[in-house]
Design an enzyme around this catalytic site. Structure first.
Site, short mmCIF file in Angstrom:
data_model
loop_
_atom_site.label_atom_id
_atom_site.label_comp_id
_atom_site.label_asym_id
_atom_site.label_seq_id
_atom_site.Cartn_x
_atom_site.Cartn_y
_atom_site.Cartn_z
CD GLU A 166 19.68 56.23 7.70
OE1 GLU A 166 19.34 57.40 7.42
OE2 GLU A 166 19.82 55.34 6.84
CD GLU B 278 17.67 52.00 6.19
OE1 GLU B 278 17.95 52.78 5.25
OE2 GLU B 278 17.06 52.35 7.22
#
Length: 506
Positions: free
Chosen positions: A177, A309
């Protein structure tokens, strides 16, 4: 009760792709009670363990056939310095887990413990490296420490710490991320960093090259996808396909659009049920969007889309640490898991791995623990039922006569959803979801050539709010399903509302 009719067509002769076992992977982060208490209790715990790993949890994950585990994060990965987690535990550095609750991380679970866990489970390893606050040297030395069998400073250090033989790293994520908690970078800046860092993720074992995962987009951020790929492919040798083997995608299902008020895991109405399922279906749209961009740069699909995710994210359970992300899991989560796994199956030509968040006690967990107690959530049972798709070939399937259902025109979902595969022994596996709260579905399954002689089936069904507790750990559980008949080569049965059904046909 109102009953509809749906016809499911399976053409078992038309293969659409191969379903990697890794589509059924999981994710474990140093977050709340996932690692500590959930997986690892320490060698001196009264809870039965092997080298610190909970025996009950390991046995359940083996039964679920967990194929791959991602660690150490998540946001935690980009503040994790691996050397703090090796050597004698009493000498390991303590740190503050700034992302998740501000608690002290004592690093008693580190590299050696992670590989010990994966060896006990028998699953592949997915390591996430630190780009946000780490150096190229740090990442390079970690790979050397883990995978080099010769004489070198890091290999010698590993041996000094008790591990003679190198481990196998199957997947390596270069950052996490990095558009957000991993450094708030622009795509071109991260793309250049990725090119640099991945250079030093060396393949010391040429027979088992490391699958390198580049940080991809957050949900629908096509700008990130486009510009990371543009940067990584610029003036790069064609055979290196942008220096990557995979591009990650993160997408969480929230009932509400407000991250400060996501909605309750347990207290929801009919409209929230359908809204949640409709938002889970966005995975299909997102995979299409990002795959279209990837096709421009990688038409031969050398790069896998890695959905590492995904899952539901609700407000934490009242009275629990808000930084620990502890939530319960109901039949709503079972249906989110079922439809998401069917979507991954149907995109197996591009999606090569998926990792639900997270393994234990965090978000859409498959297992919850409380001291010595352990329970399997409804989501666990879906993974257990779907495990037969692993390493099978996706085959053509579609459904006729399915209506769109839901309380709001913006959040309609199909009454029924499916995927089908054929394994190496010729056994057909079909997984079906009835997404309705109150309507059963009359189902007829027809095949191109298969004449079913033997059928085994399982079902998971209950009230939409049903969930397991430590007082009643098996309230929601899969059962053998026998309420079907075979007529003229077709399988006919009534599928209850709010249910997941798995059929195996020879």
């Amino acid at each position: 009760m109102e009953i509809n009719m749906a016809k499911v067509y399976i053409n078992e002769k038309i293969k659409k792709g191969h379903i990697n076992p890794e589509l059924y992977g999981n994710f474990s982060e140093h977050l709340g009670r996932c690692i500590y208490e959930g997986l690892y209790v320490g060698e001196n715990s009264e809870i039965p363990n092997t080298n610190g790993m909970r025996n009950d949890v390991v046995a359940a994950l083996k039964e679920m056939k967990l194929p791959v585990l991602r660690w150490p994060g998540g946001c935690f990965a980009d503040e994790y310095h691996w050397k703090d987690g090796i050597g004698p535990k009493e000498n390991r550095k303590k740190m503050i887990n700034t992302h998740w609750g501000g608690v002290t991380e004592d690093n008693s679970f580190g590299t050696h413990e992670f590989f010990e866990l994966c060896e006990q489970i028998g699953c592949k390893t997915y390591i996430n490296g630190n780009v946000g606050s780490g150096t190229v040297q740090e990442m390079s030395e970690w790979v050397e420490y883990m995978t080099f069998d010769g004489v070198s400073p890091m290999a010698d250090l590993r041996r000094k710490n008790g591990r003679e033989k190198a481990w196998k790293v199957d997947y390596f994520g270069v950052g996490n991320e990095n558009w957000g908690c991993g450094g708030n970078m622009t795509p071109s800046y991260y793309g250049n960093l990725y090119r640099r860092y991945q250079t030093y993720v060396r393949n010391y074992d040429q027979k088992h090259p490391i699958f390198k995962v580049c940080c991809g987009p957050n949900a629908g951020d096509t700008y990130w996808t486009e510009n990371v790929l543009k940067t990584c492919f610029e003036n790069a040798p064609e055979w290196m396909h942008g220096f990557m083997d995979g591009l990650s995608l993160h997408y969480y299902t929230l009932p509400e659009d407000d991250w400060s008020h996501k909605g309750s895991a347990l207290d929801f109405d009919d409209a929230a049920w359908y809204k949640t399922l409709a938002k889970a279906f966005k995975l299909d749209e997102l995979i299409h969007k990002h795959s279209t961009i990837m096709d421009k740069y990688d038409p031969e699909k050398k790069i896998g889309l890695i959905c590492d995710e995904w899952g539901t994210w609700y407000d934490v359970e009242p009275g629990t640490n808000p930084g620990f992300l502890y939530q319960q899991s109901t039949m709503r989560d079972a249906l989110v898991a079922g439809l998401s796994l069917n979507i991954f199956n149907k995109h197996c030509d591009r999606v090569k791995m998926a990792n639900i968040a997270q393994l234990i006690n965090v978000l859409q967990a498959v297992i919850l623990t409380e001291g010595p107690k352990m329970l399997r959530t409804p989501t666990y049972h879906v993974f257990h039922m779907y495990k037969y798709h692993q390493d099978a070939d996706l085959v053509e399937s579609y459904i006729d006569g399915v209506e769109q259902i839901g309380e709001d025109e913006k959040f309609k979902v199909p009454h029924l959803q499916e995927s089908a595969s054929v394994d190496k022994d010729g056994v057909v596996t079909i997984t079906l979801n009835n997404l309705s709260i109150d309507k059963a579905e009359e189902v007829e399954i027809a095949f191109a050539e298969c004449n079913p002689k033997y059928v085994s089936a399982a079902i998971l069904t209950n009230d939409m709010h049903a969930y397991n507790t430590f007082e009643d750990p098996d309230k929601v559980h899969e059962e053998v399903f026998t309420d079907y008949k075979i007529e003229n080569g077709k399988i006919i049965f009534t599928m209850p509302a709010c249910s997941v059904v798995m059929l195996r046909i020879k």
